[in-house]
Structures are given as C-alpha cells and as structure tokens.
Design a protein around this motif. Sequence first.
Motif, short mmCIF file in Angstrom:
data_model
loop_
_atom_site.label_atom_id
_atom_site.label_comp_id
_atom_site.label_asym_id
_atom_site.label_seq_id
_atom_site.Cartn_x
_atom_site.Cartn_y
_atom_site.Cartn_z
N GLU A 1 0.77 -1.26 -0.11
CA GLU A 1 0.01 -0.01 0.07
C GLU A 1 0.95 1.20 0.02
O GLU A 1 0.62 1.99 -0.81
CB GLU A 1 -0.88 0.13 1.16
CG GLU A 1 -1.89 -0.94 1.11
CD GLU A 1 -2.66 -1.27 2.38
OE1 GLU A 1 -4.04 -1.55 2.16
OE2 GLU A 1 -2.08 -0.79 3.52
N THR A 2 1.91 1.33 0.80
CA THR A 2 2.84 2.31 0.68
C THR A 2 3.35 2.65 -0.60
O THR A 2 3.59 3.87 -1.13
CB THR A 2 3.96 2.20 1.97
OG1 THR A 2 3.32 1.73 3.20
CG2 THR A 2 4.87 3.32 1.95
N LYS A 3 3.83 1.71 -1.29
CA LYS A 3 4.42 1.97 -2.62
C LYS A 3 3.55 2.55 -3.63
O LYS A 3 3.74 3.33 -4.39
CB LYS A 3 4.88 0.54 -3.03
CG LYS A 3 6.20 0.06 -2.59
CD LYS A 3 6.72 -1.18 -3.29
CE LYS A 3 8.39 -1.55 -2.50
NZ LYS A 3 8.52 -2.91 -2.98
N ASN A 4 2.26 1.94 -3.64
CA ASN A 4 1.06 2.17 -4.46
C ASN A 4 0.62 3.70 -4.22
O ASN A 4 0.32 4.52 -4.98
CB ASN A 4 -0.12 1.48 -4.38
CG ASN A 4 -0.08 -0.11 -4.82
OD1 ASN A 4 0.90 -0.05 -5.93
ND2 ASN A 4 -0.46 -0.89 -4.34
N GLY A 5 0.82 4.08 -2.80
CA GLY A 5 0.35 5.44 -2.36
C GLY A 5 1.35 6.52 -2.82
O GLY A 5 1.12 7.46 -3.36
N ALA A 6 2.66 5.88 -2.60
CA ALA A 6 3.80 6.74 -3.34
C ALA A 6 3.60 7.03 -4.69
O ALA A 6 4.15 8.24 -5.10
CB ALA A 6 5.27 6.35 -2.86
N LEU A 7 3.27 6.04 -5.25
CA LEU A 7 3.31 6.08 -6.91
C LEU A 7 2.28 7.30 -7.26
O LEU A 7 2.36 7.96 -8.13
CB LEU A 7 2.96 4.64 -7.31
CG LEU A 7 2.71 4.82 -9.09
CD1 LEU A 7 3.97 5.33 -9.78
CD2 LEU A 7 2.31 3.08 -9.52
N ILE A 8 1.06 7.17 -6.57
CA ILE A 8 -0.06 7.79 -6.71
C ILE A 8 0.18 9.28 -6.40
O ILE A 8 -0.09 10.33 -7.13
CB ILE A 8 -1.48 7.53 -6.05
CG1 ILE A 8 -1.91 6.20 -6.42
CG2 ILE A 8 -2.47 8.42 -6.06
CD1 ILE A 8 -2.91 5.48 -5.48
N ASP A 9 1.04 9.25 -5.24
CA ASP A 9 1.37 10.84 -5.00
C ASP A 9 2.42 11.34 -6.01
O ASP A 9 2.36 12.71 -6.50
CB ASP A 9 2.11 10.80 -3.53
CG ASP A 9 1.12 10.52 -2.50
OD1 ASP A 9 -0.27 10.68 -2.91
OD2 ASP A 9 1.54 10.28 -1.44
N ARG A 10 3.43 10.60 -6.58
CA ARG A 10 4.12 11.28 -7.59
C ARG A 10 3.38 11.62 -8.91
O ARG A 10 3.78 12.49 -9.60
CB ARG A 10 5.24 9.97 -8.00
CG ARG A 10 6.30 9.78 -6.82
CD ARG A 10 7.64 9.32 -7.35
NE ARG A 10 7.30 7.81 -7.86
CZ ARG A 10 7.44 6.90 -6.94
NH1 ARG A 10 7.62 6.87 -5.70
NH2 ARG A 10 7.09 5.52 -7.34
N ILE A 11 2.71 10.61 -9.29
CA ILE A 11 1.98 11.00 -10.42
C ILE A 11 1.09 12.18 -10.35
O ILE A 11 0.85 12.97 -11.17
CB ILE A 11 1.22 9.71 -10.82
CG1 ILE A 11 1.83 8.54 -11.41
CG2 ILE A 11 0.21 10.30 -12.20
CD1 ILE A 11 1.18 7.31 -11.75
N GLY A 12 0.35 12.31 -9.24
CA GLY A 12 -0.52 13.33 -8.92
C GLY A 12 0.33 14.55 -8.94
O GLY A 12 -0.27 15.75 -9.35
#
Length: 435
Positions: free
Chosen positions: A5-16
Amino acid sequence: MNMKETKNGALIDRIGLGVFLVIFALGAVQAAKYMSLGIAVMALTALVLEALIVLAAWAAWSGRMPFLLIAVAVGGFVLNSFLNYGETTSFGSLFVIQGVIGGIWAVAGTIFMLMKKEKPGKLPWVPLVLLLLTLGCVGWFWKSNVDRDRAWDGHAKRTIWAVPEKFDTGEIEEAGTLEELLYETKAYATDGRAVTKRAMVYLPYGYSADKKYNILYLMHGTGDDEYYWLKTHAYNKIMLDRLIAMGEIEPLIVVTPTFYVENDCMDGLDALTFSFREELRNDLMPAVEEKYSTWAETADDKGFSASRDHRAFAGLSRGAVTTANSVLCGSLDYFSYFGLFSSFRTTEEHIRETMLTEEQRDLPIHYVYATTGNFDFATPYMTPGYTMLNNLEPRLDYGINTSYDIFPMRYHSIGHWHLSLYNFLQKVFSAEVSQ
C-alpha cells in the motif's frame, strides 16, 4: 499500512504531483497569452480561471483524491466551448489540454486506487477553502453588478452587466410592428440566378409615411436567419420599443435581412459576407426605402448617398464580418454608423482598397462601435483587428466616434449582443444629425 500500500500510495502521489505541475505550467502559459492582449479584463479573467483550475489540481494531489480533477476536466471543456472556435481561433486551447490531462488522471487514478484499495489522504482544506472562496467572490461580484445595472436609471456605458430593467421587461402599448418584406435579388456569390429573399422590417409605434425616419440594418450570425434579432429573441424588440417610448432614442426603422442565399456557399460562408454588398445596394435598400419613409429622397445611388448620415448597419459574429466586408469597407458612401459585435476579420488590404480610396477617404464616419465579451472566442482576433482599423483610419478618434467595449462575464451569445444593441442604439443618429 503495509509495504504494498505504501508503494502504491507513493506512486499515486508522484503521478498526482506531476499532473499538478503540468496543469500549473500550462496555466501560467495560458494566462500569459491572455495578458499579452493588453486588455485588463482579459488578463484578470485568465488569472482567475487558472487560479480555480490550479486550486482544484492542488486539492486532488495534496489530498490523494484524483477524482477531484473531474472539475478541471469539466471546466476545461466548458471553457473550450466559449473560448475556441475551429474556424477562427484556438487561442484558449491550453484550457482544454488541462481538461484532458485532468480527466485522464481523474479516471485512471481513481480506478487504480479502487483496484489497489488505496484510501484517500486527509481532506485538503486549504486549496478547497481557497477554491470555494474564489468561486464565491466571483459569484457575488457578478450578481451584485448585474443587480446594480438592472436597477440603473442611466444610459449606455462601457462596462455594462445588464440592460436596465425599465427597458427590458414586458411589452408596452406603444409597441412597434414587424412586417415581412419579400424582394428580388440575385445569387451574386455564385451563378447570378434570380432569387426571392425576405427581410423583417420594424416600424416604430405611430409610423407615418409623412415623416422621415433614420434606418438601421441589423444582421444575424452563422446558422441564424432574418427572424433572429427581433422575433426569435423578441426581448430585443421590447427593448427597442421601450427605448423609443421613454425618449432615450428617436423612432427609427430597423431592417433585419440575411446574408444566406438559398444553399449557396455552405462550405465557405465568407464569400457571402463580400457578395452581400451587391445585394444590399442593388436590391435590398431600393426595395426597403422605396416602400418605407426614410431620409432618402430617391431609392437610388443619389438618394442613398445624400442620406448616409441617417443610415446605420450592424451585425453579430459573421454578421459583423458582413458589416465590415460589405458595408464599412464596401458601402461607406451609403452608411455612416457601424456596429461590429463579436467579430472583425477584415484585412488591411481590403480596408485600403475600399475605405481609403480617393472616392471614400473623405466621407465622414460618425461612429464605429465594436464589442466583444471576456469569454468570447472572437476577442483574440478582434482586438488586433480593431487596433489595425484605428491605426489605418485617420477619421476614427477613439472615445469620440469609435469605441471598443468588452462586456464582463459574456461570451459569444445573444446575452452579449443584447447589451451591444442597447449601447449601439444610443450611439447612433445623434440629435444634431437628425435635425
């Protein structure tokens, strides 16, 4: 929160963050483009619009809520419908690009979060509050100005938000009448065949053949017809009736023709904006002014030339192009007042070959009135066009016999042209000329 979940959240944050920065950069460029027009209201409009878009993008990123970018997508496409028109301008194209980028990430990011069961972050209070405050201020500013002008008891003015209610509400007993006039003309833009056309004619209350009347020819835009101004949008007639009845303007005749000639030139209408000159001079004006009482002693070249101080022509959108191409730059010897609402696409060459010729360069121009709206797609090309006209034409003195009004919160629509007609009617046929 586990590692996945942390990796997915970080990915979403970077793309956002990337989406936010791209939208911000595009917004800065778009605002700079509108600021380059040198018009304060356009610069302010672009800054406010981009502030709203950037705040929505900031909220979507900082709150890990890509679905909030739906507002950017909707806003981008709505603004595109106001500010861009494929045939003439794509000056506001970055708004729709922002909308596309926002829409893609709104959908893709939301789906990804649902698939990975990733939860949104904390509610982004700061950008959301700023967004709502900005929207509230814009809404309050718009409503307060509209309410003020609806209750206003004055005359035409540059920054107008609404026609005063006393001129704009309810039919009156002293109302003018509308008549249909059929006349014979030719297909001047194509094969020259004989054609029967129709124009609407407004006669003021108490019209008498024993009195001489000023006359205004009023043209519609693309896709409309001779009914547009005074029948389809009958509140224009109500306003006209009331302005006359209350003594704001003198009684006048108004003629609303059409530049269309059956199905000619449907793949390239601009040809009709030039050929209308021949129809106007050879057929329409003789038919109208032979039947109705104007200042023309005779319905021919001599009579029309002698009475030009009592004749105006105005049009909206492609009707304004017709006004410029066929009347201002084609019939200056017959007209001395001109209204250009939401378009001016005449070339410098055409101006020099018509208005500035030896035959016409000394004829007085009593008024050229141009208008657009701060959301009107015509503004980016109309502004330099109007500036060019003023630079070329020594007879025009800004603020004296010409002006260019940009109406706030108005776009390419009848709401804008209603205001244009209100102002124009009070600028033509001055008391001195009408004696």
